[in-house]
Design a protein around this motif. Structure first.
Motif, mmCIF file in Angstrom:
data_model
loop_
_atom_site.group_PDB
_atom_site.id
_atom_site.type_symbol
_atom_site.label_atom_id
_atom_site.label_comp_id
_atom_site.label_asym_id
_atom_site.label_seq_id
_atom_site.Cartn_x
_atom_site.Cartn_y
_atom_site.Cartn_z
ATOM 1 N N UNK A 1 0.736 -1.181 0.020
ATOM 2 C CA UNK A 1 -0.093 0.128 -0.091
ATOM 3 C C UNK A 1 0.794 1.350 -0.082
ATOM 4 N N UNK A 2 1.864 1.250 1.005
ATOM 5 C CA UNK A 2 2.942 2.364 0.735
ATOM 6 C C UNK A 2 3.650 2.697 -0.550
ATOM 7 N N UNK A 3 3.829 1.392 -1.385
ATOM 8 C CA UNK A 3 4.532 1.435 -2.568
ATOM 9 C C UNK A 3 3.642 2.154 -3.550
ATOM 10 N N UNK A 4 2.062 1.813 -3.552
ATOM 11 C CA UNK A 4 1.407 2.183 -4.339
ATOM 12 C C UNK A 4 1.130 3.852 -3.933
ATOM 13 N N UNK A 5 0.807 4.200 -2.641
ATOM 14 C CA UNK A 5 0.983 5.684 -2.514
ATOM 15 C C UNK A 5 2.210 6.411 -3.029
ATOM 16 N N UNK A 6 3.470 5.973 -2.971
ATOM 17 C CA UNK A 6 4.437 6.571 -3.324
ATOM 18 C C UNK A 6 4.501 6.673 -4.832
ATOM 19 N N UNK A 7 4.013 5.536 -5.618
ATOM 20 C CA UNK A 7 3.861 5.923 -6.954
ATOM 21 C C UNK A 7 2.825 7.061 -7.198
ATOM 22 N N UNK A 8 1.874 7.000 -6.698
ATOM 23 C CA UNK A 8 0.962 8.105 -6.922
ATOM 24 C C UNK A 8 1.503 9.468 -6.717
ATOM 25 N N UNK A 9 2.240 9.494 -5.664
ATOM 26 C CA UNK A 9 2.848 10.733 -5.079
ATOM 27 C C UNK A 9 3.985 11.339 -6.283
ATOM 28 N N UNK A 10 4.804 10.335 -6.643
ATOM 29 C CA UNK A 10 5.649 10.701 -7.637
ATOM 30 C C UNK A 10 5.032 10.975 -9.054
ATOM 31 N N UNK A 11 3.892 10.252 -9.356
ATOM 32 C CA UNK A 11 3.358 10.596 -10.617
ATOM 33 C C UNK A 11 2.603 12.070 -10.785
ATOM 34 N N UNK A 12 2.204 12.588 -9.335
ATOM 35 C CA UNK A 12 1.783 13.966 -9.487
ATOM 36 C C UNK A 12 2.874 14.779 -9.396
ATOM 37 N N UNK A 13 4.042 14.660 -8.688
ATOM 38 C CA UNK A 13 5.146 15.510 -9.168
ATOM 39 C C UNK A 13 5.551 15.661 -10.286
ATOM 40 N N UNK A 14 5.617 14.322 -11.130
ATOM 41 C CA UNK A 14 6.292 14.386 -12.355
ATOM 42 C C UNK A 14 5.294 15.125 -13.240
ATOM 43 N N UNK A 15 4.077 15.074 -13.082
ATOM 44 C CA UNK A 15 3.192 15.590 -14.094
ATOM 45 C C UNK A 15 3.226 17.389 -13.864
#
Length: 439
Positions: free
Chosen positions: A422-436
């Motif tokens: 679950x943490x890895x999924x959340x981190x994936x989402x956070x990095x995607x937001x930042x990169x966007x």
């Protein structure tokens, strides 16, 4: 059941996070700080969970910097702590009590590596390293030390002297009897090349002034230096060189000890038994304790009067015994290797997906993900942004590295795989937001 706020109000007047921040500003030294722009006020913990003053739940992936390896307020451990606290709390080491002797015996029989047998108890990691360095001087009758660049060994006089991270060398008048050599890592070099350069630097130092050096102190994995793991052969060659010159090897296992890396002590990954080993943090699972241990022969050199008022007190000793029992009974060493390996694999998969991750390093449940800055945001600022966004999603992460741009994952070893995923999924989402947002 009372709410976190009601529980705290029973003990003191609750003032909320803003009030606590104001008290910090008024009464703390300016050297102290915290991670977040909007820090939650933590009022309760249970196993892998932390709770703030509003009752919000966070999953803790930092464990108080590798301390609560067995989980926050673990009842199997705290029950023993409370029983001892209500029976005999303190006498100092000059009186005869059984818990400290039992703990030393337990460490010597099946916990400490190789022929390490004698233990001196103290209160913290800094104090343990300070004592280990004093022991090395007494045994070798030499004064100086070798340390790796960008290591962190404490905030006492000797330990700050061998600390190579500039931000933690607060004293402008540190002893000059320390020689730093390059650590076995350089972002500009292949890992094997960087490690070979480090060994050759060590050889040159020993050839020049080996007869003045008491010991070399190392972290098997540099934690605050950015989760740096040397190649498997590195410490074997280091130990062989040190032995040629009669220089002792001190393994600082303050962060890495007691199962975190998938071995009881991280130096076991490298097939090396150090001459002296220092311990703290996870041994007490939140109760202050430190220790350093060595062989019969080296311990015999520490024959001048010494004591520790609080070191090895009955409460910390009984707690440490409960910690060791919990680690063994719940297979935490093997768990760190298995579930920690799942974490490391997941981080490496995120690295393949996200250009913001430069590198992923670690062993077991001691992992780091180094982040890349850009023209408008430094790596450190990016790391802080990730911490804030992960906090808002209910996850507490750490940070370290020379440039403060490494996300640190050092959770309680009891962390279940579902929370890792679950943490890895959340981190994936956070990095995607930042990169966007970067475009």
């Amino acid at each position: 059941m009372s709410s976190p706020i009601e529980h705290q109000e029973q003990q003191s007047s609750f003032i909320g996070p803003e009030g606590v921040l104001e008290k910090r500003k008024q009464y703390f030294f300016p050297c102290t700080s915290h991670f977040y722009k909007e820090p939650p006020q933590i009022v309760r913990g249970k196993m892998q969970y932390l709770y703030d003053e509003k009752g919000r739940e966070y999953i803790d992936f930092f464990a108080g910097v590798s301390v609560v390896a067995c989980g926050h307020c673990n009842e199997e451990i705290t029950t023993k702590t409370i029983e001892q606290l209500q029976t005999l709390q303190h006498t100092t080491t000059i009186y005869l009590t059984q818990p400290m002797a039992d703990l030393a015996e337990r460490l010597a029989n099946g916990v400490l590596p190789g022929n390490l047998k004698r233990t001196f108890f103290c209160n913290s990691g800094s104090e343990a390293n300070e004592g280990a360095m004093l022991l090395a001087r007494l045994h070798t009758k030499r004064r100086d030390f070798i340390a790796l660049e960008y290591g962190l060994h404490g905030r006492t006089y000797l330990t700050m002297g061998v600390t190579g991270i500039p931000m933690w060398r607060s004293d402008d008048y540190l002893d000059s009897g320390v020689t730093f050599i390059p650590r076995p890592f350089d972002s500009e070099l292949d890992d094997e090349v960087a490690a070979r350069r480090s060994v050759e630097s060590l050889r040159e130092v020993l050839e020049e002034k080996g007869d003045t050096i008491a010991a070399m102190i190392v972290e098997p994995i540099q934690g605050n230096g950015g989760m740096i793991c040397p190649p498997d052969w590195y410490f074997r060659e280091v130990k062989q060189l040190l032995d040629q010159y009669g220089v002792l090897l001190i393994a600082d296992e303050i962060q890495t000890g007691f199962g975190r890396t998938g071995k009881m002590f991280a130096m076991e990954h490298y097939g090396v038994v150090p001459d002296i080993i220092s311990m703290a943090k996870a041994l007490g699972n939140g109760v202050p304790i430190g220790a350093f241990a060595t062989t019969d022969e080296i311990a015999a050199s520490f024959n001048r009067p010494s004591a520790s008022t609080f070191g090895g007190n009955p409460v910390s000793a009984v707690t440490a015994m409960a910690v060791l029992n919990y680690i063994e009974n719940n297979n935490l060493v093997e768990r760190a290797e298995l579930i920690g390996g799942r974490l490391l694999t997941g981080l490496r998969q995120l690295q393949e997906k996200h250009s913001t991750i430069i590198d992923v390093r670690g062993k077991g449940f001691m992992c780091g993900a180094e982040l890349r800055g850009n023209d408008t945001q430094t790596g450190a600022a990016l790391t802080d942004a990730v911490l804030e966004m992960m906090k808002e999603r209910g996850y507490i992460l750490g940070k370290n590295g020379i440039d403060r741009n490494v996300l640190a994952f050092q959770p309680p070893i009891i962390m279940p795989s579902r929370d890792v995923d679950a943490m890895l999924k959340a981190l994936d989402e956070v990095l995607s937001v930042i990169e966007a947002e970067r475009g």
